[in-house]
Design an enzyme around this catalytic site. Structure first.
Site, PDB file in Angstrom:
ATOM      1  CB  CYS A 259      -0.933   0.193   1.259  1.00  0.00           C
ATOM      2  SG  CYS A 259      -1.672  -1.510   1.394  1.00  0.00           S
TER       3      CYS A 259
ATOM      4  CG  HIS B 233      -6.733   2.700   0.548  1.00  0.00           C
ATOM      5  ND1 HIS B 233      -4.608   3.233   0.434  1.00  0.00           N
ATOM      6  CD2 HIS B 233      -6.068   1.721   1.794  1.00  0.00           C
ATOM      7  CE1 HIS B 233      -4.098   2.538   0.845  1.00  0.00           C
ATOM      8  NE2 HIS B 233      -4.796   0.656   1.810  1.00  0.00           N
TER       9      HIS B 233
END
Lengths: 134, 349, 382
Positions: free
Chosen positions: C83, C330
């Site tokens: 991420c 996200h």
């Protein structure tokens, strides 16, 4: 599901085969080439008791691929008696009875299977202590 | 009669019963509107993540805890079951690896309906008794399946036991002898690829179970010159409550001798584990000098009878691992729907 | 080393882009950033992306995107750090420009998550964790955060509702961000009745699965003086074990601490000098632990910052000023670039209703896995 990878790690999964660092004496699980505590590279094999206590836990309502048939199930971080922490499923316990600090012991169970025709993966899970034995 | 050159016995033993219980009344509720008699109170059901392999590993670990031997000295691991997780790929190699017995070990899966476990014990007596190997691990374990609504669904259960066979001098119980009685009697079977077994209904009684259990039992006592009164305990294969009660009566045993090992009312018929786990329940409370008479039965059909004498060492090892009654006391009752899910009877695709 | 500036920004809305492929999303962000910078070409393109191979069967997205935007012949490659891939790509671009190897560099974070469904995405995200000793046991990424949250609540005697302020703040800010996925405010009651994913993590603790792309243009500040939007004052990375169970203390994100300290040292600053913080609030517990690790709150007290007076736009330390991971969304490999763009917007007075008044220094922190890779950037106004 990788057959060679599962084969390579079978002794860790079946019986928590671990290491002790010859330099600092810490127990290491899973095995590593370099001690995470002192960075030395010499370790010996050791067997763990399989006993520990729950450090944290969560009940999985949305399971990753391969685990759907078991949902909901409880995952835990288990602090082993010899020191290392381990991520594992709990089994043979009702969700509402799980508590942080609860003593647990390792059992070997079915973890997942590769469809109806593929391999069955066995490994460690933890359950409440069946009984304190002599 | 089978009697090895060197005396052999049980160096360690371990039971396993899964946590879940299906009351027979639940089966009756779904299939007979609750009418009719119930063959047992409840049966043990394996959880979603359990199978013959996982249960064998736990029973084997209990046997090792009691024996306190080096697992690398085990020369054979034999698992008797009619519910091996794989059709081809041994359960026994996984057990051997999990308990540290691999790689210098014989390993094989046995099948003889409910007699596969006692078959493994007799084979172990041969290996140890001949001096070929010091220890053999013999396991009888099943997650027995029954067709929904069939008479067997009330009783077909999960569980079993493991025995470490070794030299008599190290044993907690010594085998005085065994005797087998085997014929081609088609009382119960499961064809390849079939999910559920088939059976001959009342044919499973007189010509199958009773004929083999009583013949093997009578002949062994005749060969040894013993009588039922010489034994403190008797344990027989127990497909339901009535069969072993009647067979014991035919052989001349009392209900008192039978009751400790008669677990079927509370755990059901664990098939290859049935008479074996009855034996572990007896060993858990037996005293030095006690004698135990055991007869297994497997459809197809055959019986192995054993005469066992408990040694002084029994009291040392009884408490080293969970006892059979510990597992029986650990119970969570489930309903028929949960049972259907746990035993993979739901069609998911 | 040369001082490096951001001279252009571009982003797509974060949403479920059913009609757009990864290449189209990347294209939209890159072209927007090039237009913003007023450039026609670049020396290199670094693409931050995590899941293109796992979910789309497509690797090699550096070349794919460079070609798709008409830049055949330039240098291009994908950078992956779970991420934190976006911030990792930014750091590679920064090193290229600072060192003098390149003058104008495009850094694009892009993620296309909705081409896969349900448990494939769950499994893909879990690849940020230890496959052999975490994932193989049946844990998901949400599950790992749940383990941390449960322990945090136990160890510091925290009630579930204390976390509500993070989601409330994120949604309040996201409502004013045209690029945000969720644009409606929520209340504490909404938070408390949200569906459970992995107890105690509920839907409102958790950032959404979504698509998006964001791009910045980097150049030497000296050479592009007139175009400078913001200067990169610090860039620092620290790693920790992939697996939570291997950490020194699971509730102390050591890599957050080390990465933040390195960044403060580079910028010659302390936490008190930071005017706004784009935290990696993929989960409420990550927001709390990040605030603690980065030195904004004492251990066990990060959750007490979850109030408007503390983290709101006019609070002591505004966080997630354009909605954060929770509300803006996200899109994993793109997140690090969205965060940096939002800091740039704040530093250039372009944050609209969410403008933090007088902001001249902002920090963005992008976390890979549950704290295994932590990349901190501090930006200063032009």
């Amino acid at each position: 599901m990788s057959i060679p990878r599962n084969w390579r790690t079978r002794q860790q999964r079946y019986s928590l085969k671990a290491e002790v660092c010859n330099a600092c004496g810490n127990t290491i699980f899973p095995p590593r080439d370099v001690c995470p505590h002192c960075a030395e590279q010499k370790q010996s094999w050791t067997n763990l008791s399989g006993r520990g206590e729950i450090y944290s836990f969560t009940t999985m309502y949305s399971a990753p691929a391969g685990f759907e048939e078991y949902a909901p199930y409880t995952m835990a971080l288990v602090k082993l008696a010899e020191g290392p922490m381990i991520t594992a499923q709990l089994t043979d316990v009702d969700t509402e009875d799980v508590k942080i600090g609860m003593p647990v012991e390792m059992v070997t169970r079915k973890l997942s299977q590769d469809g109806d025709e593929g391999q069955i993966l066995y490994g460690y899970k933890f359950r409440p202590m069946l009984r304190q034995v002599a | 009669m089978l009697k090895p050159d060197r005396d052999v016995g049980i160096v360690g033993y371990g039971a396993y019963v899964p946590r879940y219980r299906l009351p027979a009344s639940e089966v009756a509720r779904v299939w007979t509107d609750g009418s009719g008699g119930l063959p047992i109170k409840e049966k043990a059901v394996a959880g979603l993540d359990e199978d013959t392999l996982s249960m064998s590993v736990e029973a084997a670990r209990n046997a090792l805890e009691r024996a306190r031997i080096d697992p690398s000295e085990i020369r054979a691991v034999w698992v008797g079951s009619e519910s091996h997780p794989y059709a081809v790929k041994p359960t026994s190699t996984i057990v051997a690896e999990a308990i540290g017995a691999a790689p210098s070990v014989q390993a094989a899966d046995l099948e003889f309906a409910c007699k596969a476990g006692s078959e493994a014990i007799v084979m172990g007596m041969g290996i140890v008794g001949s001096g070929m190997g010091r220890y053999v691990l013999a396991i009888g374990m099943d997650t027995a399946q029954a067709r929904p609504g069939d008479a067997l669904e009330y009783t077909a259960a999960s569980g079993g036991a493991a025995f470490l066979i070794g030299p008599a001098a190290e044993s907690a119980a010594v085998y005085e002898a065994s005797l087998s009685h085997v014929t081609d009697t088609p009382d119960f079977w499961r064809r390849a690829y079939a999910h559920y077994p088939s059976h001959g209904h009342r044919f499973t009684g007189e010509p199958a179970y009773f004929e083999h259990v009583t013949t093997a039992g009578r002949r062994l006592m005749a060969e040894l010159g013993t009588v039922p009164a010489d034994y403190n305990y008797v344990v027989l294969h127990q497909p339901n409550t009535k069969f072993p009660q009647r067979a014991a009566q035919i052989l001349g045993f009392t209900t008192e001798q039978l009751k400790t090992g008669l677990l079927v009312p509370v755990i059901g018929n664990t098939y290859a584990g049935s008479s074996l786990i009855g034996l572990t329940a007896i060993l858990d409370i037996a005293k030095p000098g006690d004698r135990i008479f055991m007869v297994s039965f497997g459809s197809g059909a055959g019986s192995d009878a054993f005469s066992i004498r408990v040694t002084d060492r029994i009291t040392e090892i009884q408490n080293r691992a969970p006892q059979t009654q510990d597992y029986i006391a650990r119970r969570k009752v489930i309903d028929y729907a949960t049972y259907v899910r746990y035993r993979h009877k739901l069609q998911m695709k | 080393m040369r001082d490096v500036a951001i001279i252009g920004i571009g982003q797509t809305p974060v949403e479920e882009h059913w009609g757009k492929s990864l290449r189209h999303l990347g294209h939209d962000a890159i072209m927007a950033a090039m237009r913003d910078a007023g450039i026609e070409t670049a020396d290199a393109l670094y693409v931050g992306n995590m899941l293109s191979g796992e979910l789309g069967g497509q690797q090699h997205v550096g070349a794919l995107l460079a070609d798709f935007v008409g830049l055949r012949g330039i240098e291009a490659m994908k950078i992956e750090a779970a991420c934190a891939s976006g911030a990792a790509a930014l750091r590679v671009g920064l090193m290229a420009v600072a060192s003098g190897m390149h003058d104008v560099v495009l850094v694009c974070g892009v993620e296309k998550m909705t081409d896969a469904v349900g448990d494939e995405v769950t499994s893909g995200l879990a690849s940020a964790a230890d496959q052999e000793y975490e994932v193989s046991q049946g844990i998901s990424f949400v599950g790992l955060n749940a383990l941390l949250m449960r322990r945090y609540m136990y160890q510091f005697d925290i009630k579930k509702e204390y976390f509500a302020g993070f989601a409330v703040n994120a949604h309040r800010n996201g409502a004013n961000n045209p690029y945000a996925m969720f644009r409606s405010p929520i209340t504490e009651a909404t938070y408390l009745k949200a569906g459970m994913i992995a107890d105690p993590v509920n839907l409102m603790d958790s950032s959404p699965v979504c698509d998006g792309a964001a791009c910045v243009v980097l150049a030497p500040a000296e050479l592009y003086r007139s175009k400078v939007k913001a200067r990169i004052l610090a860039s620092a990375v620290a790693i920790d074990s992939l697996a939570i169970h291997d950490r020194r203390d699971p509730l102390a994100l050591d890599a957050v601490t080390v990465s933040s300290q390195k960044a403060y040292a580079q910028a010659r600053m302390t936490p008190a000098d930071i005017h706004l913080f784009e935290a990696h609030d993929a989960f409420s517990i990550m927001a709390a632990l990040s605030l603690e690790g980065a030195g904004f709150a004492p251990r066990g007290a990060g959750v007490y910052m979850a109030s408007e007076g503390e983290i709101g736009i006019h609070g002591r330390l505004p966080i997630s000023t354009m909605g954060g991971l929770k509300s803006r969304g996200h899109p994993v490999g793109a997140t690090g670039i969205y965060q940096v763009i939002e800091v740039v917007e704040q530093l250039t007075g372009a944050a609209g209703a969410n403008q933090v008044s007088g902001a001249t220094v902002g920090m963005a922190q992008n976390i890979g896995g549950s704290g295994a890779t932590v990349i901190t950037h501090i930006l200063g106004a032009a």
